[in-house]
Design an enzyme around this catalytic site. Structure first.
Site, PDB file in Angstrom:
ATOM      1  N   ASP A  45      21.282  98.747  12.000  1.00  0.00           N
ATOM      2  CA  ASP A  45      21.961  97.507  11.602  1.00  0.00           C
ATOM      3  C   ASP A  45      22.784  96.983  12.783  1.00  0.00           C
ATOM      4  O   ASP A  45      23.371  95.909  12.712  1.00  0.00           O
ATOM      5  CB  ASP A  45      22.806  97.698  10.339  1.00  0.00           C
ATOM      6  CG  ASP A  45      23.917  98.712  10.507  1.00  0.00           C
ATOM      7  OD1 ASP A  45      23.973  99.386  11.552  1.00  0.00           O
ATOM      8  OD2 ASP A  45      24.731  98.843   9.564  1.00  0.00           O
ATOM      9  N   SER A  46      22.776  97.732  13.889  1.00  0.00           N
ATOM     10  CA  SER A  46      23.303  97.219  15.151  1.00  0.00           C
ATOM     11  C   SER A  46      22.491  96.002  15.594  1.00  0.00           C
ATOM     12  O   SER A  46      22.871  95.325  16.555  1.00  0.00           O
ATOM     13  CB  SER A  46      23.276  98.306  16.227  1.00  0.00           C
ATOM     14  OG  SER A  46      21.996  98.903  16.298  1.00  0.00           O
ATOM     15  N   ASP A  84      17.936 101.664   9.107  1.00  0.00           N
ATOM     16  CA  ASP A  84      19.316 101.696   8.625  1.00  0.00           C
ATOM     17  C   ASP A  84      19.415 100.938   7.305  1.00  0.00           C
ATOM     18  O   ASP A  84      18.888  99.825   7.188  1.00  0.00           O
ATOM     19  CB  ASP A  84      20.218 100.962   9.637  1.00  0.00           C
ATOM     20  CG  ASP A  84      21.263 101.870  10.260  1.00  0.00           C
ATOM     21  OD1 ASP A  84      21.465 102.995   9.783  1.00  0.00           O
ATOM     22  OD2 ASP A  84      21.869 101.428  11.259  1.00  0.00           O
ATOM     23  N   LYS A 114      18.451 105.704   7.104  1.00  0.00           N
ATOM     24  CA  LYS A 114      19.758 106.248   7.488  1.00  0.00           C
ATOM     25  C   LYS A 114      20.833 105.517   6.701  1.00  0.00           C
ATOM     26  O   LYS A 114      20.721 104.307   6.474  1.00  0.00           O
ATOM     27  CB  LYS A 114      19.992 106.069   8.992  1.00  0.00           C
ATOM     28  CG  LYS A 114      21.365 106.561   9.475  1.00  0.00           C
ATOM     29  CD  LYS A 114      21.448 106.688  10.988  1.00  0.00           C
ATOM     30  CE  LYS A 114      21.793 105.413  11.716  1.00  0.00           C
ATOM     31  NZ  LYS A 114      23.043 104.746  11.281  1.00  0.00           N
ATOM     32  N   GLU A 116      25.345 105.468   5.956  1.00  0.00           N
ATOM     33  CA  GLU A 116      26.658 105.898   6.446  1.00  0.00           C
ATOM     34  C   GLU A 116      27.473 106.526   5.326  1.00  0.00           C
ATOM     35  O   GLU A 116      27.441 106.062   4.184  1.00  0.00           O
ATOM     36  CB  GLU A 116      27.427 104.688   7.015  1.00  0.00           C
ATOM     37  CG  GLU A 116      26.770 104.098   8.248  1.00  0.00           C
ATOM     38  CD  GLU A 116      27.576 102.977   8.887  1.00  0.00           C
ATOM     39  OE1 GLU A 116      28.716 102.712   8.447  1.00  0.00           O
ATOM     40  OE2 GLU A 116      27.052 102.355   9.834  1.00  0.00           O
ATOM     41  N   GLU A 182      29.146 109.758  15.183  1.00  0.00           N
ATOM     42  CA  GLU A 182      29.520 108.683  16.101  1.00  0.00           C
ATOM     43  C   GLU A 182      31.004 108.780  16.447  1.00  0.00           C
ATOM     44  O   GLU A 182      31.855 108.863  15.551  1.00  0.00           O
ATOM     45  CB  GLU A 182      29.198 107.313  15.464  1.00  0.00           C
ATOM     46  CG  GLU A 182      29.573 106.136  16.359  1.00  0.00           C
ATOM     47  CD  GLU A 182      28.912 104.830  15.965  1.00  0.00           C
ATOM     48  OE1 GLU A 182      28.031 104.815  15.069  1.00  0.00           O
ATOM     49  OE2 GLU A 182      29.276 103.794  16.568  1.00  0.00           O
TER      50      GLU A 182
HETATM   51  O1  KIV Z   1      22.884 100.826  14.060  1.00  0.00           O
HETATM   52  C1  KIV Z   1      22.844 101.660  14.985  1.00  0.00           C
HETATM   53  O2  KIV Z   1      22.382 101.381  16.112  1.00  0.00           O
HETATM   54  C2  KIV Z   1      23.334 103.008  14.715  1.00  0.00           C
HETATM   55  C3  KIV Z   1      23.340 103.996  15.831  1.00  0.00           C
HETATM   56  C4  KIV Z   1      24.303 103.611  16.887  1.00  0.00           C
HETATM   57  C5  KIV Z   1      23.550 105.365  15.367  1.00  0.00           C
HETATM   58  O3  KIV Z   1      23.705 103.271  13.614  1.00  0.00           O
HETATM   59 NA    NA Z   2      23.917 101.557  12.191  1.00  0.00          NA
END
Ligand code: KIV
Ligand code: NA
Length: 266
Positions: A45-46, A84, A114, A116, A182
């Protein structure tokens, strides 16, 4: 070589072979990193702050990420593609998490998801794993909660180290196949890595994690401004790409491009 799967990553934990993970949000990045032998790609989600131009990951939606995920999986022949789950798409209930993860597995063609959070996410993780979806955890600094955490801050200092370990163990017992840590102190990350059977993936978590992950635009120097301390720039792509654009525009202005070899005859 076939598709990388959970047992391959687990095996590397057991043999002590460290591996690298990168984000990818499009076809070429996926293709290039896959060819470079990166075993695991994250459609993070980055994308919020590396593709869509948002300040944080908070505004990112499932609709933003699903098409990117589909592109990455289509382009990556070997890498395991992890999607994510965006903020607000899984925290309401295990049922919501399953519905969202199912979209990523079907429409996004992801191989894993993934999410959080630590202990609080155990019911969500358990249901996804029971449904056949591999889950990667993410603890320490969790960007989706940055408004509660008070910005980008190191987590797991002092008494926080015990909490970090408890979260990591809870995720492992719930069935996660790996856990991202992180921005946590290196000694705390080392302690978690030694305590877990499953691989830990560090970002700003020191050298002792089983794997490392970076946002590819950070690693390649595409991003402007100051990068976080945990980033290492392996390329200065922003400068190189800017120079290429200036060279191209200059040659268009001067008439040097296109030349005869770029033009068609009658
Ligand atoms: O969204 C992302 O890029 C991440 C990584 C930095 C672990 O969650
Ligand atoms: Na992320």
């Amino acid at each position: 070589q076939k598709r990388i799967r959970v047992p391959h990553l687990q095996k590397m934990k057991e043999t002590g072979e460290k591996w690298a993970m990168l984000t990818a949000y499009d076809m070429y990045a996926a293709e290039i990193f896959d060819e470079a032998g990166i075993p695991c790609l994250l459609v993070g989600d980055s994308a919020g702050n590396n593709v869509y131009g948002f300040e944080t990951t908070v505004p990112v939606t499932v609709d933003h990420l699903v098409p990117l995920c589909r592109a990455v999986t289509s382009a990556a022949k070997h890498a395991m593609v992890v999607a994510d789950l965006p903020f607000g798409s899984y925290q309401a209930s295990p049922q919501q998490a399953l519905a969202t993860a199912t979209r990523f597995m079907k429409e996004g063609m992801a191989h894993a998801v993934k999410l959080e959070g630590g202990m609080a996410m155990v019911p969500e993780v358990e249901l996804l794993v029971r449904a056949g979806i591999p889950v990667m955890g993410h603890i320490g600094f969790t960007p989706q909660s940055e408004h509660v955490l008070g910005g980008y801050r190191v987590q797991g200092r002092g008494a926080g180290a015990d909490r970090l370990l408890e979260d990591a163990i809870a995720l492992q017992e719930a069935g996660c196949f790996a856990v991202v840590m992180e921005m946590v102190p290196a000694p705390a990350a080392k302690r978690v890595t030694e305590a877990l059977r499953i691989p830990t993936v560090g970002i700003g978590a020191g050298p002792d994690c089983d794997a490392q992950v970076l946002v590819w635009q950070d690693m390649a120097g595409l991003r402007g401004g100051r990068a976080p301390r945990f980033v290492k720039k392996y390329l200065d792509m922003r400068t190189d790409l800017g120079n290429a654009a200036r060279a191209y525009a200059g040659e268009v202005a001067s008439g040097a491009f296109p030349a005869a070899e770029h033009s068609f005859e009658e």
